[in-house]
Motif scaffolding. Structure first.
Motif, mmCIF file in Angstrom:
data_model
loop_
_atom_site.group_PDB
_atom_site.id
_atom_site.type_symbol
_atom_site.label_atom_id
_atom_site.label_comp_id
_atom_site.label_asym_id
_atom_site.label_seq_id
_atom_site.Cartn_x
_atom_site.Cartn_y
_atom_site.Cartn_z
ATOM 1 N N GLY A 261 28.857 43.166 26.620
ATOM 2 C CA GLY A 261 28.261 42.207 27.558
ATOM 3 C C GLY A 261 28.313 42.642 29.012
ATOM 4 O O GLY A 261 27.398 42.330 29.779
ATOM 5 N N THR A 262 29.379 43.358 29.394
ATOM 6 C CA THR A 262 29.531 43.707 30.821
ATOM 7 C C THR A 262 28.368 44.567 31.336
ATOM 8 O O THR A 262 27.717 44.178 32.319
ATOM 9 N N PRO A 263 28.043 45.730 30.729
ATOM 10 C CA PRO A 263 26.892 46.512 31.238
ATOM 11 C C PRO A 263 25.572 45.762 31.097
ATOM 12 O O PRO A 263 24.707 45.848 31.981
ATOM 13 N N LEU A 264 25.460 44.974 30.039
ATOM 14 C CA LEU A 264 24.222 44.194 29.835
ATOM 15 C C LEU A 264 24.012 43.191 30.963
ATOM 16 O O LEU A 264 22.922 43.059 31.509
ATOM 17 N N LEU A 265 25.120 42.503 31.313
ATOM 18 C CA LEU A 265 25.057 41.483 32.360
ATOM 19 C C LEU A 265 24.660 42.113 33.705
ATOM 20 O O LEU A 265 23.805 41.585 34.422
ATOM 21 N N SER B 113 33.650 47.063 36.218
ATOM 22 C CA SER B 113 33.617 45.646 35.860
ATOM 23 C C SER B 113 34.300 45.404 34.505
ATOM 24 O O SER B 113 35.022 44.415 34.331
ATOM 25 N N PHE B 114 34.092 46.331 33.577
ATOM 26 C CA PHE B 114 34.728 46.201 32.248
ATOM 27 C C PHE B 114 36.254 46.299 32.381
ATOM 28 O O PHE B 114 36.985 45.484 31.795
ATOM 29 N N ILE B 115 36.712 47.264 33.177
ATOM 30 C CA ILE B 115 38.170 47.439 33.364
ATOM 31 C C ILE B 115 38.762 46.192 34.028
ATOM 32 O O ILE B 115 39.841 45.719 33.654
ATOM 33 N N SER B 116 38.039 45.658 34.997
ATOM 34 C CA SER B 116 38.513 44.457 35.683
ATOM 35 C C SER B 116 38.643 43.284 34.699
ATOM 36 O O SER B 116 39.633 42.550 34.707
ATOM 37 N N SER B 117 37.617 43.153 33.834
ATOM 38 C CA SER B 117 37.660 42.090 32.809
ATOM 39 C C SER B 117 38.837 42.304 31.870
ATOM 40 O O SER B 117 39.496 41.346 31.440
ATOM 41 N N LEU B 118 39.097 43.559 31.568
ATOM 42 C CA LEU B 118 40.214 43.906 30.665
ATOM 43 C C LEU B 118 41.531 43.373 31.249
ATOM 44 O O LEU B 118 42.363 42.835 30.526
ATOM 45 N N GLY B 119 41.671 43.543 32.567
ATOM 46 C CA GLY B 119 42.888 43.084 33.235
ATOM 47 C C GLY B 119 43.041 41.578 33.191
ATOM 48 O O GLY B 119 44.145 41.073 32.982
#
Lengths: 313, 249
Positions: B34-38, B66-72
């Motif tokens: 979802g992150t790259p799609l968004l 953004s993906f790494i940030s969401s991971l956190g």
């Protein structure tokens, strides 16, 4: 070597004394019933014996080994069933017993054989592949007994194995315990259900407010701690006899009740020998029609009430 | 050590059977995709006339960051939710009393739980990262395999830290909710220290910002953060074990 012994075992929870200087010696290969009202200290003692709790002071030995908290060596010698056994509900009974077998480092072959034997013993073979979450309370209790027996323990600890079970569940568990007698392990069973203890135990210890009140064989306990009672039944009212009996020095207590057309007298004697000689003569002289005359020993319940109840009065 | 493997096997099987493994993996996968799609279709989702500030053109580095940030953030919450009942729940239900009445060390009991949780979250990160990498390559271009790998490795270490802290609290208290609350407060506070001058060079919370920097190929390495995080993970395990050993079951 006794299977279980403890000296001066004491446990405090803050200001509450759960166990007070408990001394106990239980020989090998007996079923010991640890009796007491709720909150008497039974579970506390059991948890200390199994290494799940620490004593504030005092020492205990199980199968010759001093009890130390979370000792793997001790735990390989014992089996333990808590009051309300909890399992991983996503497992089946067979999976749970296999898991327990692995904890004891048994080989796959040993585990398979032992699982089969135990499921048979507790009558769960047909339900072995069902999830534990679908089990009734009685079935969970029987599975609890099976897991406690996995390692063929030298000493088996059962905490209130029949409490909170319906009559059918209780009968199932007691039947299993009777079968266990044949396996010749020492069983330490805590309970507040006197009839259960009376049915399966050889020796009884009564605990109240953390203190051991008495430790004795069931029969010996009956003989020692309660007076025999004469039960006499008449076809007519026994009222005229009551006053006479109450005035006699060897009579301790007389109680009467009526059931349909049967009049019952219960006579507790201070001096049993005199009562045995005198009572038939008095009955014969009364002119009443005798239906039944018997000397009965008290139940364990009466002994228990006498011991625990008297202390509280 | 054999009891560790028996307990680990039981823990992992439990996560599979109770669908916790599947849920964690699915959540990370959805975020990964979802992150790259968004980011790619953000322009389409928010029409230009409705925005005050213009939305910039995103790159593959932005997608990975953004993906790494969401991971956190998401990882922290997921770690707490999944791990808070690991030990406390077993004490509360009574299963720990039966298991620990067998020849089982309390250290093995705690370690097996953390290991099984780590494997689940590790698998979730792999699946989520694979989804993110695939869509980033397709939608933005190659973000750089090695940097992406290292950034995820640092993200994984941060989640391991979150899990270790939550398992530690779970062994301190009998209530999973209390364990979750304590873990949340501690981990959010630690995450907050990542922005404080001085402390940020040693705080495990800085692992995420370091991972973001690696993903965008900028910023210095923070070896002290790595060292402190590993030391704190070990300390959390040892403290959890020592406190649990003294608990009455």
């Amino acid at each position: 070597m006794p299977a279980i012994s403890c000296r001066g075992l004491t446990k405090h929870y803050g200001s509450i004394v759960a166990l007070d200087n408990l001394d106990l010696t239980i020989e090998d290969k007996v079923i010991f019933g640890f009796l007491g009202p709720n909150g008497a200290g039974k579970t506390t003692a059991l948890k200390i014996f199994t290494g799940l709790s620490r004593a504030t002071s005092g020492k205990a030995w199980i199968a010759g080994e001093e009890v130390v908290s979370h000792s793997c060596s001790l735990q390989s010698k014992i089996g333990y069933l808590p009051e309300e056994p909890a399992f991983y509900n996503w497992m089946t009974a067979k999976e749970y017993l296999t898991f327990v077998g692995r904890l004891f480092s048994f080989s796959s072959k040993e585990i398979k054989t032992r699982c089969g034997e135990l499921l048979e013993l507790v009558d769960l073979s047909r339900d072995a592949s069902r999830r534990i979450s679908t089990y009734s309370r009685g079935m969970r209790q029987r599975l609890g007994i099976a897991q406690a027996l996995m390692n063929k323990p030298e000493v088996l600890f059962l905490d209130e194995p029949c409490s909170a079970l319906d009559p059918l569940g209780r009968a199932e568990v007691l039947d299993t315990l009777v079968r266990l007698k044949e396996q010749a392990a020492t069983i330490f069973m805590s309970s507040h259900i006197l009839a259960d203890v009376e049915r399966v135990c050889d020796i009884v210890g009564i605990i109240d407010r953390g203190k051991l009140v008495v430790e004795s064989g069931v029969e010996e306990l009956r003989q020692r701690f309660a007076h025999p009672v004469f039960e006499i039944e008449f076809e007519e009212s026994a009222a005229p006899l009551i006053g006479l009996l109450e005035s006699l020095p060897w009579v301790e207590k007389v109680s009467s009740e009526r059931e349909d057309n049967v009049f019952k007298l219960r006579v507790s004697a201070r001096d049993v020998a005199t009562a045995k000689a005198e009572l038939p003569r008095i009955i014969s002289g009364s002119g009443l029609t005798l239906r039944q005359y018997q000397l009965v020993l008290p139940t364990l319940e009466e002994v228990f009430i006498e011991l625990v109840g008297n202390k509280r009065d | 050590m054999s009891s560790f493997f028996v307990l680990f096997r039981k823990e992992f099987k439990g996560q599979l059977r109770t669908y916790r493994f599947l849920i964690v993996v699915a959540v990370f996968f959805v975020f990964g995709l979802g992150t790259p799609l968004l980011l790619k279709y953000l322009h389409a989702l928010i029409p230009a006339e409705e925005t005050v500030i213009g939305i910039p053109e995103f790159t593959s580095a932005d997608a990975v960051q953004s993906f790494i940030s969401s991971l956190g953030q998401l990882g922290l919450v997921a770690a707490i939710l999944v791990a808070m009942g690991s030990v406390a729940g077993e004490r509360e239900s009574g299963t720990a009393a039966i298991t620990l009445s067998k020849p089982v060390g309390s250290g093995s009991f705690i370690l097996a739980k953390l290991a099984a949780l780590s494997v689940s979250f590790g698998a979730a990160i792999i699946v989520g990262a694979a989804g993110c990498y695939l869509y980033t390559v397709v939608l933005f271009g190659n973000p750089g395999g090695l940097n992406f790998f290292i950034a995820n490795l640092l993200g994984a270490l941060y989640l391991l830290f979150c899990l270790a802290v939550t398992v530690m609290y779970s062994s301190f208290v009998k209530s999973p909710i209390a364990a979750g609350g304590l873990s949340f407060v501690t981990l959010v506070a630690i995450a907050g220290t990542a922005g404080l001058p001085g402390i940020k060079y040693y705080s495990p919370g800085a692992l995420v910002s370091w991972a973001e920097n690696v993903a965008t190929a900028g910023g210095p390495n923070s070896w002290w953060v790595l060292l402190v995080s590993v030391v704190l993970i070990i300390m959390a395990i040892v403290m959890g074990w020592q406190v649990f050993k003294k608990k009455e079951l």
